[in-house]
Write an enzyme that holds these catalytic residues in place. Structure first.
Site, PDB file in Angstrom:
ATOM      1  N   CYS A 132      -4.813 -40.744   5.453  1.00  0.00           N
ATOM      2  CA  CYS A 132      -4.456 -39.333   5.262  1.00  0.00           C
ATOM      3  C   CYS A 132      -4.163 -39.019   3.798  1.00  0.00           C
ATOM      4  CB  CYS A 132      -3.254 -38.956   6.119  1.00  0.00           C
ATOM      5  SG  CYS A 132      -1.757 -39.851   5.691  1.00  0.00           S
ATOM      6  N   CYS A 183       3.323 -41.788  10.670  1.00  0.00           N
ATOM      7  CA  CYS A 183       3.988 -41.238   9.483  1.00  0.00           C
ATOM      8  C   CYS A 183       5.346 -41.908   9.273  1.00  0.00           C
ATOM      9  CB  CYS A 183       4.172 -39.735   9.618  1.00  0.00           C
ATOM     10  SG  CYS A 183       2.692 -38.886  10.194  1.00  0.00           S
TER      11      CYS A 183
HETATM   12 FE1  FES Z   1      -0.097 -38.800   6.558  1.00  0.00          FE
HETATM   13 FE2  FES Z   1       1.747 -37.997   8.219  1.00  0.00          FE
HETATM   14  S1  FES Z   1      -0.342 -37.446   8.206  1.00  0.00           S
HETATM   15  S2  FES Z   1       1.902 -39.546   6.744  1.00  0.00           S
END
Ligand code: FES
Length: 149
Positions: A38, A107
């Site tokens: 991400c 996360c």
């Molecule tokens: Fe990357 Fe939450 S989507 S840490």
């Protein structure tokens, strides 16, 4: 069809009003971890005196769940001994936040690993060994992959 993700009140509180944002100059330990998937990054700063976490601050370039978990992690850290800090898992952070949606659990791993990375830095700087502390990862995907296999 898009899915609406629901967050607990505590997550929303720590996301909109994060505690302990910032950095500590000449911190006893600093740890940075990221998630290549991400692109989110978390940096944790610890002020440690006489084996006790006197202060903790963070900077997170990431999603709301990452910000909320870093904020809660700093609250859990302050006042703990180094050994107690090592026991703060991503599950403990999630429980303190009244849970996270399943798609956001990864996360919280950033928070756990940022703590480990900062403790590792502290140990390295002081030439000490913290029992049970493994060398930190730079990218939490390394852990996720291990857990999946
Ligand atoms: Fe990357 Fe939450 S989507 S840490």
């Amino acid at each position: 069809m898009s899915q609406v993700i629901e967050y607990s009140e505590k997550v929303m509180d720590h996301f909109t009003n994060p505690r302990n944002v910032g950095e500590i100059e000449e911190a006893a330990g600093v740890g940075t971890v990221g998630n290549a998937k991400c692109g989110d990054i978390m940096r944790m700063y610890l002020d440690i005196q006489d084996n006790v976490i006197k202060d903790a601050k963070f900077k997170t370039f990431g999603c709301g769940a990452a910000i909320a978990t870093s904020s809660m992690a700093t609250e859990l850290l302050i006042g703990k001994t180094v050994e107690e800090a090592l026991k703060i898992t991503n599950k403990a952070v999630m429980e303190a936040l009244d849970g996270l949606p399943p798609v956001k659990v990864h996360c919280s791993l950033l928070a756990e690993e940022a703590i480990h990375a900062a403790l590792w830095d502290y140990a390295q700087k002081n030439g000490i060994t913290i029992e049970g502390l493994e060398p930190p990862v730079k990218d939490i995907e390394e852990i996720e992959e291990v857990e999946e296999t």
